[in-house]
Motif scaffolding. Structure first.
Motif, PDB file in Angstrom:
ATOM      1  N   MET A   1     -14.153 -30.792  43.126  1.00 61.14           N
ATOM      2  CA  MET A   1     -14.819 -29.871  44.116  1.00 61.14           C
ATOM      3  C   MET A   1     -14.552 -30.082  45.558  1.00 61.14           C
ATOM      4  O   MET A   1     -14.488 -31.089  46.287  1.00 61.14           O
TER       5      MET A   1
ATOM      6  N   VAL B   1     -18.219 -26.995  49.424  1.00 59.10           N
ATOM      7  CA  VAL B   1     -18.316 -25.756  48.533  1.00 59.10           C
ATOM      8  C   VAL B   1     -18.998 -26.250  47.455  1.00 59.10           C
ATOM      9  O   VAL B   1     -19.029 -27.218  46.908  1.00 59.10           O
ATOM     10  N   ILE B   2     -19.987 -25.282  46.960  1.00 58.00           N
ATOM     11  CA  ILE B   2     -20.675 -25.427  45.718  1.00 58.00           C
ATOM     12  C   ILE B   2     -20.196 -24.444  44.588  1.00 58.00           C
ATOM     13  O   ILE B   2     -20.056 -23.301  44.996  1.00 58.00           O
ATOM     14  N   THR B   3     -19.936 -25.074  43.493  1.00 55.34           N
ATOM     15  CA  THR B   3     -19.616 -24.073  42.455  1.00 55.34           C
ATOM     16  C   THR B   3     -20.585 -23.961  41.155  1.00 55.34           C
ATOM     17  O   THR B   3     -21.078 -24.856  40.941  1.00 55.34           O
ATOM     18  N   LEU B   4     -20.914 -22.712  41.006  1.00 60.52           N
ATOM     19  CA  LEU B   4     -21.731 -22.436  39.911  1.00 60.52           C
ATOM     20  C   LEU B   4     -21.427 -21.368  39.062  1.00 60.52           C
ATOM     21  O   LEU B   4     -20.287 -20.686  39.289  1.00 60.52           O
ATOM     22  N   THR B   5     -22.391 -20.978  37.974  1.00 56.82           N
ATOM     23  CA  THR B   5     -21.646 -19.784  37.182  1.00 56.82           C
ATOM     24  C   THR B   5     -22.998 -18.960  36.862  1.00 56.82           C
ATOM     25  O   THR B   5     -23.957 -19.214  37.023  1.00 56.82           O
TER      26      THR B   5
ATOM     27  N   GLU C   1     -14.613 -29.768  49.499  1.00 53.20           N
ATOM     28  CA  GLU C   1     -15.404 -30.098  50.443  1.00 53.20           C
ATOM     29  C   GLU C   1     -16.251 -28.827  51.127  1.00 53.20           C
ATOM     30  O   GLU C   1     -16.150 -27.699  51.207  1.00 53.20           O
TER      31      GLU C   1
ATOM     32  N   THR D   1     -26.957 -25.080  43.499  1.00 48.05           N
ATOM     33  CA  THR D   1     -26.822 -26.320  43.512  1.00 48.05           C
ATOM     34  C   THR D   1     -25.540 -26.607  42.438  1.00 48.05           C
ATOM     35  O   THR D   1     -25.262 -25.652  41.734  1.00 48.05           O
ATOM     36  N   GLU D   2     -24.663 -27.733  42.628  1.00 46.86           N
ATOM     37  CA  GLU D   2     -23.417 -27.991  42.118  1.00 46.86           C
ATOM     38  C   GLU D   2     -23.644 -27.646  40.389  1.00 46.86           C
ATOM     39  O   GLU D   2     -24.506 -28.322  39.804  1.00 46.86           O
ATOM     40  N   GLY D   3     -22.930 -26.955  39.830  1.00 52.16           N
ATOM     41  CA  GLY D   3     -22.977 -26.894  38.427  1.00 52.16           C
ATOM     42  C   GLY D   3     -24.050 -25.920  37.828  1.00 52.16           C
ATOM     43  O   GLY D   3     -24.235 -25.744  36.579  1.00 52.16           O
TER      44      GLY D   3
ATOM     45  N   SER E   1     -17.743 -19.778  43.806  1.00 54.56           N
ATOM     46  CA  SER E   1     -17.965 -20.946  44.847  1.00 54.56           C
ATOM     47  C   SER E   1     -18.667 -20.449  46.146  1.00 54.56           C
ATOM     48  O   SER E   1     -17.884 -19.563  46.807  1.00 54.56           O
TER      49      SER E   1
ATOM     50  N   PRO F   1     -22.620 -24.630  50.624  1.00 57.07           N
ATOM     51  CA  PRO F   1     -24.098 -25.076  50.262  1.00 57.07           C
ATOM     52  C   PRO F   1     -25.379 -24.406  51.324  1.00 57.07           C
ATOM     53  O   PRO F   1     -25.098 -23.814  52.071  1.00 57.07           O
TER      54      PRO F   1
END
Lengths: 483, 426
Positions: free
Chosen positions: A1, A5-9, A3, A71-73, A16, A19
């Protein structure tokens, strides 16, 4: 992941984002428009329409995408049965008291209620014979009508007036299904930026009196342009119907005007449609201006310039509403002269939109003073007019009211030629397009260069000023000259 | 029962010990009865130790949600960088609930003392008590008590303010209450952020119900273990609780029992049972917002947080509304729905439109003009109104409708079939 950056689906599409991003904004990046009404990126989050309910894995119930941060994920699903049912429920509730008067509503065709009901609403009502809520139309301000029956109480207008205009004259009055948007009994919706509530309204509840019943949304052509009302350089859309500008709306630009324009700019368009335009080049024959073709007009200008060149003095009186391209070419045309160029700036009161930094209706009510200054034109208008009296050549670019007098030759390029204008003494008159009819560049007060595009054709033989002066520059053999 | 009345032998009298005793309202009278002892001790104790004691006692919020009080207090920032506030929810507007009113009428100092202890525990300098606007007598009594306690200087550096509501039900919702104190329209806020992070004036805030705080001095005086021991069924539900019983019983009124007490005993023994010649038909155990119980469910219900849930409802505020066999359940449910339609703050679409629409359908059924599909429609609308809005007012409107249709469908069907004569609803 990575720095920061938040990755979600979202609906299976990974995105991405930084935050703190809201799910509804992250969804846009995934190409998913979550239906919504109260959310607007330029306003504080209210979370009241409940239209943007989405399913988020591991959350116990549906969440509103406009008030949930990523949020992440995170796994967001907008098309599950639950989410769709919830949205259909909201649409049904919004429609039970809605008059469904789309055929006579200005918003029809660009109405988010219409769009989302078509997309995922019920085919028929279950409300039955109950009377719908009725409240009379109210006159909110100089250009604003409120049609409470169409209101879905998203509160965008209330929040705009409170948080951005900082003139909280609107509120939600009453409770329950009796609620409506109320205005302070002693106040009018006449803030210099109040017109934005019409654009913000997702339905046809807040209407512009100026645009009322002028056109159906689908008849409009939209052209990106830059507002000429002041030096802020707000990005706008010129909406035309059958080659007539009927409406000006803001075009979003987060660096300049976010999502807004002031009322001065909004109303700064009827002149674009004026009928008393110069439609053909005019040249003086025996003391009288006569219509001719471009060739003869150019020949006359070239003859004048060649005759006067070589140490002669030239003065250019220009409009700071002209494009940088036209101004540059005028300058190049006069490169063989001892030249002076000046413009006049009309001034007015500054009117900021307090909730947005560096956004105001500026005191300088012209769009391209900065561009003109960059090219060497000055604000020393009086001195230029005085110098014009003895100059051998005087150019006037779309400033018919300048009152110029000269013993030399006078060349006027403009859109109109009023009866009392001293430009009627010109040797040559060149018809040019106005801002709605040409492509060009303005430089705003912060030095930002912005393009605008033609929304309608110029009348008659009129041509964009940049084309006219470009032809003249070529005819004079100055195309390769130093800038 | 009005006070003074002799407590029933089955009651466990803690909070209501001095109900009916005007001398307990005065500062001197309260001190004589051991009052402000707990506050004095608390002020000499570290805040975290006070929180720990309340946690240990198992005390849970008496306003409706039943959230563990000590845990709520522990959510406040330990390191204090900004002002902290205590809000006291004395807006008691849940239909069928009138216990906080009695606490403020008879033992205002219990509330003030509990609130000041809470302020110390969460390191707040200010307490704001938000009293329901219609509570004229509790207001006057609490105001007088506050003036006396202030004059005696018992609160130290803690400042206590009273704030009067203006009659909106929704202002009993904790964040709407904070908006109301701030001078804004009483609309519930989106959560998160929760009050412990951003509450009153955006500062960390703890908000507690009157009855919750009134219990705190007792816990500190008599120990957490004592309070924990007051539990008749589930160890998660401790202490005593006031139940406001209204409706079709012989002796309506406030009764204090240990949690886990059988609802049947409350209604038949303490309240004297149904009126002569009548039988129990239904009961709403926790204020108007919770699902309705049938007679069978009522008689099997144990009054603690888990027990009422097991019976299919919620303990809520402890406002027990009793219906006997003379009751038209359809009419009662319409009245509840109409209340929520009137009180909806109008923010959320489902609540604003849904509460009014369901009321209209219920009125139509009562008027004898109901349609066969109306019950399914009501259930479907209720589904759309549940769990989708900022606060639970919309859910509260749906709860009695759903449970009413499920449990008393016959009465609805009678109207729909024309077997019951229409009731005029104005």
């Amino acid at each position: 992941m990575a720095e920061g950056v938040i990755t979600l689906t979202i609906d299976g599409v990974p995105v991405s984002v930084p935050p703190g991003t809201l799910v509804i904004e992250a969804a846009k990046q995934a190409g998913v428009l979550v239906p919504h009404y109260c959310y607007h990126p330029g306003l504080e989050v209210a979370g009241v329409c409940r239209m943007c309910l989405v399913e988020i894995e591991k959350a116990p119930k549906l969440q509103i995408a406009c008030a949930t941060t990523v949020t992440e994920g995170m796994v967001v699903k907008t098309q599950t049965v639950q989410a769709k049912d919830a949205r259909q429920g909201v649409l049904e509730f919004l429609l039970i008291n809605h008059p469904l008067d789309c055929p006579i509503c200005d918003q029809a065709g660009e109405c988010e209620l219409q769009d989302f009901v078509f997309q995922e609403g019920r085919a028929a009502t279950r409300y039955g014979e109950f009377a719908k809520r009725f409240n009379p139309v109210e006159d909110f301000g100089p250009d604003i009508l409120y049609v409470p029956n169409r209101c879905i109480l998203c509160t965008r207008c209330v929040r705009f007036m409170e948080d951005l205009a900082r003139e909280p004259v609107l509120n939600v009055s009453e409770r329950g299904d009796r609620a409506f948007v109320g205005i302070h009994p002693d106040a009018r919706l006449d803030h210099p930026w109040a017109g934005n509530v019409v654009d913000l309204c997702p339905v046809g509840s807040l209407l512009s009196k100026d645009f009322l019943h002028k056109a159906r949304a689908w008849e409009l052509d939209k052209t990106p342009s830059i507002c000429t009302g002041c030096s802020q350089g707000c990005n706008i859309s010129l909406d035309t119907r059958e080659e007539v500008v009927v409406r000006v709306r803001p075009r979003s630009n987060l660096e300049v005007n976010q999502y807004f324009i002031c009322d001065h700019g909004r109303m700064h368009y009827p002149w674009m449609n004026r009928g008393d335009r110069i439609e053909a080049p005019l040249v003086k024959h025996n003391g009288e201006l006569r219509a001719t073709d471009w060739e003869e007009a150019f020949d006359r200008v070239v003859t004048i310039l060649r005759g006067a060149a070589g140490g002669g003095k030239a003065v250019a009186i220009v409009s700071p509403g002209a494009s940088s391209e036209a101004l540059a070419l005028v300058k190049r045309l006069l490169s063989g002269f001892d030249w002076k160029g000046a413009f006049q700036v009309v001034m007015g009161d500054e009117a900021p939109l307090p909730g947005v930094p560096n956004l105001a209706l500026r005191a300088e009510r012209v769009p391209n003073a900065k561009g003109a200054e960059r090219l060497g034109y000055t604000r020393d208008y009086a001195a230029a007019l005085a110098a014009a009296a003895t100059a051998s050549v005087v150019f006037v670019l779309d400033d018919p009211d300048c009152g110029v007098q000269t013993a030399g030759a006078l060349i006027y390029a403009g859109t109109v030629l009023p009866a009392e204008s001293t430009c009627r003494n010109a040797d040559v008159v060149l018809p040019i397009a106005n801002v709605a009819e040409e492509e060009g560049t303005f430089v705003n007060r912060d030095g930002r260069e912005q393009r605008y595009f033609p929304a309608k054709p110029a009348p008659g033989m009129a041509q964009p000023a940049a084309w006219v002066f470009g032809e003249l520059v070529a005819a004079m053999g100055l195309a390769e000259a130093q800038r | 029962m009005g006070f003074p009345h002799q407590p029933h032998p089955k009651e466990t009298v803690v909070l209501s010990q001095y109900f009916g005793d005007p001398d307990a309202r005065t500062y001197k009278g309260w001190v004589k009865r051991g009052g402000y002892e707990a506050l004095r001790n608390a002020l000499a104790t570290a805040p975290a130790a006070v929180v720990e004691q309340v946690k240990e006692s198992g005390l849970r919020g008496r306003g409706g949600a039943g959230f563990p009080t000590g845990l709520k207090w522990s959510f406040m920032p330990k390191a204090k960088t900004r002002p902290h506030y205590v809000c006291v929810n004395a807006d008691e507007s849940e239909p069928g609930t009138f216990k906080d009113r009695e606490i403020m009428r008879w033992t205002p100092h219990a509330l003030l003392e509990g609130a000041a202890i809470a302020a110390h525990a969460i390191q707040a300098e200010v307490v704001v008590i938000y009293i329901r606007g219609e509570f004229t007598e509790p207001w006057a009594i609490t105001e007088k008590a506050l003036a006396e306690a202030d004059a005696a200087g018992v609160f130290g550096t803690i400042k206590v303010y009273l704030h009067r509501g203006a009659g909106a039900y929704i202002c009993g919702e904790e964040t709407a209450l904070m908006n109301s104190i701030e001078g804004k329209r009483g609309n519930p806020r989106i959560k998160p952020p929760f009050p412990a992070v951003a509450g009153l004036f955006g500062m960390p805030t703890t908000i507690n119900n009157v009855e919750t705080l009134a219990a705190v001095p007792h816990i500190l005086n008599r120990g957490a273990a004592w309070y924990r021991g007051l539990s008749l069924s589930n160890p998660q539900s401790t202490g005593t609780k006031l139940f406001s019983v209204c409706g079709h019983v012989q002796r309506p009124g406030n009764y204090e029992v240990t949690l886990g007490f059988p609802l049947k005993d409350l209604l038949y023994d303490l309240c004297g049972g149904p009126l002569p010649g009548r039988t129990l038909k239904a009961c709403i155990p926790g204020g108007s917002s919770v699902p309705i119980l049938t007679r069978e469910e009522t008689e099997a219900c144990l009054l603690d947080y888990e027990g009422v849930v097991a019976s299919g409802s919620m303990l809520g505020s402890g406002g027990v509304i009793v219906f006997d066999d003379s009751t038209d359940m359809v009419y009662q449910i319409m009245r509840l729905a109409r209340f929520y339609a009137h009180e909806s703050c109008a923010q959320c679409t489902q609540c604003r439109e849904g509460t009014a629409w369901t009321t209209k359908i219920l009125e139509r059924i009562l008027a004898g003009q109901g349609k066969t599909e109306d019950l399914d429609l009501l259930l479907d609308l209720s589904e759309n109104m549940t769990g989708k809005t900022i606060c639970v007012l919309s859910d509260s409107c749906a709860a009695p409708i759903v449970s009413g249709i499920k449990k008393f469908r016959g009465e609805f069907d009678a109207y729909l079939a024309g077997a019951r004569s229409p009731v005029p609803v104005g």
